[in-house]
Design a protein around this motif. Structure first.
Motif, PDB file in Angstrom:
ATOM      1  N   ARG A  96       0.854  -1.194   0.000  1.00 48.96           N
ATOM      2  CA  ARG A  96       0.000   0.000   0.000  1.00 48.96           C
ATOM      3  C   ARG A  96       0.882   1.233   0.000  1.00 48.96           C
ATOM      4  O   ARG A  96       1.867   1.311   0.742  1.00 48.96           O
ATOM      5  N   GLY A  97       0.543   2.196  -0.856  1.00 46.19           N
ATOM      6  CA  GLY A  97       1.340   3.408  -0.904  1.00 46.19           C
ATOM      7  C   GLY A  97       0.914   4.325  -2.033  1.00 46.19           C
ATOM      8  O   GLY A  97      -0.070   4.061  -2.741  1.00 46.19           O
ATOM      9  N   ASP A  98       1.674   5.407  -2.206  1.00 44.36           N
ATOM     10  CA  ASP A  98       1.402   6.401  -3.239  1.00 44.36           C
ATOM     11  C   ASP A  98       2.250   6.093  -4.472  1.00 44.36           C
ATOM     12  O   ASP A  98       3.465   5.882  -4.364  1.00 44.36           O
ATOM     13  N   VAL A  99       1.620   6.083  -5.634  1.00 39.93           N
ATOM     14  CA  VAL A  99       2.315   5.755  -6.878  1.00 39.93           C
ATOM     15  C   VAL A  99       3.195   6.940  -7.289  1.00 39.93           C
ATOM     16  O   VAL A  99       2.708   8.059  -7.452  1.00 39.93           O
ATOM     17  N   THR A 142       5.886  -1.025 -11.027  1.00 40.89           N
ATOM     18  CA  THR A 142       5.248   0.183 -10.506  1.00 40.89           C
ATOM     19  C   THR A 142       5.857   0.485  -9.154  1.00 40.89           C
ATOM     20  O   THR A 142       5.983  -0.412  -8.310  1.00 40.89           O
ATOM     21  N   THR A 143       6.252   1.721  -8.931  1.00 39.68           N
ATOM     22  CA  THR A 143       6.950   2.112  -7.710  1.00 39.68           C
ATOM     23  C   THR A 143       6.018   2.882  -6.784  1.00 39.68           C
ATOM     24  O   THR A 143       5.336   3.810  -7.214  1.00 39.68           O
ATOM     25  N   LEU A 144       6.001   2.472  -5.513  1.00 32.98           N
ATOM     26  CA  LEU A 144       5.166   3.107  -4.499  1.00 32.98           C
ATOM     27  C   LEU A 144       6.030   3.642  -3.373  1.00 32.98           C
ATOM     28  O   LEU A 144       7.075   3.071  -3.051  1.00 32.98           O
ATOM     29  N   LEU A 145       5.587   4.753  -2.764  1.00 34.06           N
ATOM     30  CA  LEU A 145       6.106   5.188  -1.476  1.00 34.06           C
ATOM     31  C   LEU A 145       5.170   4.608  -0.422  1.00 34.06           C
ATOM     32  O   LEU A 145       3.993   4.968  -0.368  1.00 34.06           O
ATOM     33  N   GLU A 146       5.678   3.705   0.391  1.00 33.23           N
ATOM     34  CA  GLU A 146       4.834   2.935   1.299  1.00 33.23           C
ATOM     35  C   GLU A 146       4.120   3.827   2.306  1.00 33.23           C
ATOM     36  O   GLU A 146       4.692   4.780   2.836  1.00 33.23           O
ATOM     37  N   VAL A 147       2.853   3.484   2.562  1.00 35.52           N
ATOM     38  CA  VAL A 147       2.032   4.136   3.577  1.00 35.52           C
ATOM     39  C   VAL A 147       1.591   3.059   4.557  1.00 35.52           C
ATOM     40  O   VAL A 147       1.135   1.986   4.168  1.00 35.52           O
ATOM     41  N   GLY A 148       1.720   3.340   5.832  1.00 35.93           N
ATOM     42  CA  GLY A 148       1.362   2.326   6.822  1.00 35.93           C
ATOM     43  C   GLY A 148       1.769   2.773   8.224  1.00 35.93           C
ATOM     44  O   GLY A 148       1.957   3.972   8.477  1.00 35.93           O
ATOM     45  N   HIS A 177      -4.924   0.900   7.858  1.00 35.77           N
ATOM     46  CA  HIS A 177      -5.682   1.953   8.526  1.00 35.77           C
ATOM     47  C   HIS A 177      -4.836   3.191   8.818  1.00 35.77           C
ATOM     48  O   HIS A 177      -5.374   4.198   9.265  1.00 35.77           O
ATOM     49  N   SER A 178      -3.533   3.107   8.601  1.00 33.33           N
ATOM     50  CA  SER A 178      -2.661   4.253   8.843  1.00 33.33           C
ATOM     51  C   SER A 178      -2.459   5.030   7.553  1.00 33.33           C
ATOM     52  O   SER A 178      -2.556   4.473   6.458  1.00 33.33           O
ATOM     53  N   HIS A 179      -2.163   6.322   7.677  1.00 31.97           N
ATOM     54  CA  HIS A 179      -2.040   7.181   6.497  1.00 31.97           C
ATOM     55  C   HIS A 179      -0.751   7.998   6.525  1.00 31.97           C
ATOM     56  O   HIS A 179      -0.707   9.106   6.003  1.00 31.97           O
ATOM     57  N   GLN A 180       0.299   7.453   7.102  1.00 32.35           N
ATOM     58  CA  GLN A 180       1.560   8.170   7.136  1.00 32.35           C
ATOM     59  C   GLN A 180       2.631   7.374   6.400  1.00 32.35           C
ATOM     60  O   GLN A 180       2.611   6.146   6.379  1.00 32.35           O
ATOM     61  N   ARG A 181       3.562   8.099   5.783  1.00 32.23           N
ATOM     62  CA  ARG A 181       4.623   7.467   5.028  1.00 32.23           C
ATOM     63  C   ARG A 181       5.599   6.756   5.977  1.00 32.23           C
ATOM     64  O   ARG A 181       5.925   7.257   7.045  1.00 32.23           O
ATOM     65  N   THR A 182       6.050   5.593   5.556  1.00 30.34           N
ATOM     66  CA  THR A 182       7.012   4.836   6.357  1.00 30.34           C
ATOM     67  C   THR A 182       8.451   5.148   5.965  1.00 30.34           C
ATOM     68  O   THR A 182       9.378   4.720   6.652  1.00 30.34           O
ATOM     69  N   GLY A 183       8.640   5.843   4.841  1.00 27.55           N
ATOM     70  CA  GLY A 183       9.986   6.140   4.369  1.00 27.55           C
ATOM     71  C   GLY A 183      10.571   5.057   3.487  1.00 27.55           C
ATOM     72  O   GLY A 183      11.710   5.160   3.039  1.00 27.55           O
ATOM     73  N   ARG A 184       9.809   4.015   3.213  1.00 32.55           N
ATOM     74  CA  ARG A 184      10.296   2.929   2.377  1.00 32.55           C
ATOM     75  C   ARG A 184       9.665   2.995   0.989  1.00 32.55           C
ATOM     76  O   ARG A 184       8.553   3.480   0.816  1.00 32.55           O
ATOM     77  N   MET A 185      10.393   2.488  -0.004  1.00 34.91           N
ATOM     78  CA  MET A 185       9.917   2.446  -1.383  1.00 34.91           C
ATOM     79  C   MET A 185       9.629   0.993  -1.753  1.00 34.91           C
ATOM     80  O   MET A 185      10.379   0.090  -1.382  1.00 34.91           O
ATOM     81  N   ILE A 186       8.544   0.788  -2.477  1.00 34.08           N
ATOM     82  CA  ILE A 186       8.157  -0.556  -2.902  1.00 34.08           C
ATOM     83  C   ILE A 186       8.114  -0.582  -4.426  1.00 34.08           C
ATOM     84  O   ILE A 186       7.437   0.243  -5.052  1.00 34.08           O
ATOM     85  N   ALA A 187       8.849  -1.513  -5.028  1.00 36.73           N
ATOM     86  CA  ALA A 187       8.796  -1.738  -6.478  1.00 36.73           C
ATOM     87  C   ALA A 187       7.984  -3.003  -6.723  1.00 36.73           C
ATOM     88  O   ALA A 187       8.415  -4.107  -6.379  1.00 36.73           O
ATOM     89  N   ILE A 188       6.792  -2.845  -7.288  1.00 32.60           N
ATOM     90  CA  ILE A 188       5.877  -3.961  -7.506  1.00 32.60           C
ATOM     91  C   ILE A 188       5.974  -4.408  -8.959  1.00 32.60           C
ATOM     92  O   ILE A 188       5.787  -3.603  -9.875  1.00 32.60           O
ATOM     93  N   PRO A 189       6.254  -5.699  -9.210  1.00 30.83           N
ATOM     94  CA  PRO A 189       6.231  -6.175 -10.607  1.00 30.83           C
ATOM     95  C   PRO A 189       4.814  -6.105 -11.166  1.00 30.83           C
ATOM     96  O   PRO A 189       3.843  -6.428 -10.482  1.00 30.83           O
ATOM     97  N   ASN A 190       4.710  -5.686 -12.408  1.00 31.52           N
ATOM     98  CA  ASN A 190       3.390  -5.521 -13.019  1.00 31.52           C
ATOM     99  C   ASN A 190       2.642  -6.835 -13.198  1.00 31.52           C
ATOM    100  O   ASN A 190       1.444  -6.827 -13.487  1.00 31.52           O
ATOM    101  N   SER A 191       3.325  -7.961 -13.028  1.00 29.24           N
ATOM    102  CA  SER A 191       2.644  -9.254 -13.148  1.00 29.24           C
ATOM    103  C   SER A 191       1.546  -9.410 -12.099  1.00 29.24           C
ATOM    104  O   SER A 191       0.585 -10.157 -12.308  1.00 29.24           O
ATOM    105  N   LEU A 192       1.650  -8.716 -10.964  1.00 28.95           N
ATOM    106  CA  LEU A 192       0.621  -8.806  -9.928  1.00 28.95           C
ATOM    107  C   LEU A 192      -0.714  -8.250 -10.404  1.00 28.95           C
ATOM    108  O   LEU A 192      -1.778  -8.694  -9.949  1.00 28.95           O
ATOM    109  N   PHE A 193      -0.681  -7.285 -11.317  1.00 28.33           N
ATOM    110  CA  PHE A 193      -1.915  -6.660 -11.763  1.00 28.33           C
ATOM    111  C   PHE A 193      -2.756  -7.593 -12.633  1.00 28.33           C
ATOM    112  O   PHE A 193      -3.915  -7.295 -12.925  1.00 28.33           O
ATOM    113  N   VAL A 194      -2.170  -8.720 -13.070  1.00 21.03           N
ATOM    114  CA  VAL A 194      -2.917  -9.679 -13.881  1.00 21.03           C
ATOM    115  C   VAL A 194      -3.867 -10.496 -13.014  1.00 21.03           C
ATOM    116  O   VAL A 194      -4.989 -10.801 -13.421  1.00 21.03           O
TER     117      VAL A 194
END
Length: 312
Positions: A131-134, A142-148, A152-169
Motif C-alpha cells: 500500500r502506498g502512493d504511486v 510500478t513504484t510506491l512510497l509505502e504508507v502504513g 488503517h494508517s495514512h503516514q509514510r514509512t519512508g520505504r519504497m516498494i517496487a511492484i512487478p506488473n505481473s501482480l496486476f494480472v
C-alpha cells in the motif's frame, strides 16, 4: 541458460539425423535436371511457336511449372531434416516462453493496468499487502512510497516498494484516491458493549462536523461535479457516525467525513485527540454522562436523534 541448452540439443539432433550427403546430391541432380529441361523446353518453344505473345505465355508458364516442381522435389528430399528443424524451432519457442514467463506476465500486467485505467501517478493504491502512493510506473514495475503500517494508517514509512506488473494480472487493485481532490475518509473506534458508546457517537459526530465545517460545501460541489462527469452516484459528504457489532460484546463506531486527500490523517488524529481528551466513555463514568433534560429525556437519547439522515 535453458534456451541455450535447447538450441545445442536441436543442433545435435540435426547433425544426427543421418548423412546429409545424399540429400545434397539429390538436390544437385534435381536442380540440374530442372535447368536442363527448362533450357530444352525454352529452345523448343522459341522454334515452334511463331506468335510473340503466345511464345512469351508458354515460356512463363513453363518456367513457373518447373519452379513449382522443383520446390515440391526439394520438400520431398529434405522432408526429414525439415521435420527435425520444425520440432527444434518449436522447442526453442517453448523454452523461450518458459524462461521469460515473468517478463511476459509483467508486460501483460502493464497492458491490463493501462487498459483499465485503474490508477495514475499520485494515487494511493493497495494491492495484496502493498500500500502506498504511486510515484513511477513503466512496462515492468510500478513504484510506491509505502504508507502504513497496515491499511488503517495514512503516514509514510519512508520505504519504497517496487511492484512487478505481473501482480496486476491476478490481484485486485484498491484505489483510495479515486475521487482525487476530496475523499470520504473512514475510521473505526471499538468500544465494549457496556461502555457509554451512545455518548461517544454524539461526541464523534460533533467533532467531525466542527473540523469539516470549512470544507463541507467545497466537498459537496466537488462530488457533484464528479457525479456529473463520470456518471456515477456519489454518497453524501455530510459527516456521520454509524455503529456495527462485529463480535459479541463489542460496539464499533464507524466515523466517516470528507477531507482533502492530503489532510485525512491529520483530521482523523485531530478528531480522535479532541474526543478522548474531553470525554471518558468507560463503564465507571457511564452514569455520570447521562443527565435528564428538561423534557425528561436523557442527553444520550437526544444525541441519538442528531445522527445524520439515512445512508446514501
Amino acid at each position: 541458460m535453458q534456451v541455450a541448452d535447447t538450441l545445442s540439443q536441436v543442433i545435435s539432433e540435426f547433425e544426427l539425423t543421418g548423412n546429409i550427403t545424399k540429400p545434397l546430391i539429390a538436390t544437385l541432380i534435381l536442380v540440374s535436371a530442372i535447368l536442363l529441361v527448362r533450357a530444352i523446353l525454352a529452345k523448343f518453344i522459341r522454334k515452334s511457336v511463331s506468335t510473340t505473345e503466345l511464345r512469351r505465355r508458354w515460356l512463363v508458364q513453363t518456367r513457373n511449372g518447373l519452379l513449382l516442381l522443383m520446390m515440391l522435389g526439394l520438400m520431398l528430399i529434405w522432408a526429414e531434416e525439415l521435420r527435425t528443424l520444425a520440432l527444434g524451432i518449436v522447442a526453442i519457442a517453448v523454452a523461450f516462453v518458459v524462461a521469460t514467463k515473468e517478463l511476459i506476465m509483467c508486460l501483460t500486467g502493464s497492458l491490463v493496468k493501462s487498459g483499465s485505467s485503474s490508477f495514475s501517478i499520485g494515487d494511493r493504491i493497495q494491492i495484496k499487502d502493498f500500500r502506498g502512493d504511486v510515484i513511477d510506473q513503466n512496462l515492468l514495475a510500478t513504484t510506491l512510497l509505502e504508507v502504513g503500517p497496515g491499511k488503517h494508517s495514512h503516514q509514510r514509512t519512508g520505504r519504497m516498494i517496487a511492484i512487478p506488473n505481473s501482480l496486476f494480472v491476478s490481484e485486485p487493485i484498491i484505489n483510495e484516491s479515486y475521487t482525487h481532490d476530496f475523499v470520504l475518509h473512514v475510521f473505526t473506534v471499538p468500544f465494549k458493549r457496556e461502555d457509554n458508546w451512545r455518548a461517544a457517537q454524539a461526541a464523534f459526530l460533533e467533532s467531525a462536523n466542527r473540523h469539516c465545517a470549512d470544507i463541507l460545501e467545497f466537498a459537496r460541489r466537488y462530488m457533484q461535479r464528479m457525479s456529473d462527469h463520470r456518471g456515477i452516484d456519489v454518497p453524501s459528504v455530510d459527516p456521520r457516525v454509524t455503529i456495527t457489532a462485529p463480535v459479541a460484546g463489542e460496539i464499533h463506531l464507524i466515523v466517516r467525513f470528507p477531507a482533502k486527500a492530503g489532510m485525512r490523517s491529520y483530521l482523523e488524529q485531530a478528531i480522535l485527540t479532541e474526543v478522548f481528551e474531553h470525554h471518558d466513555f468507560t463503564n465507571k463514568n457511564s452514569t455520570a454522562e447521562i443527565s435528564v433534560s428538561k423534557s425528561g429525556r436523557s442527553s444520550t437519547e437526544t444525541a441519538a436523534e442528531i445522527i445524520t439522515p439515512p445512508l446514501t
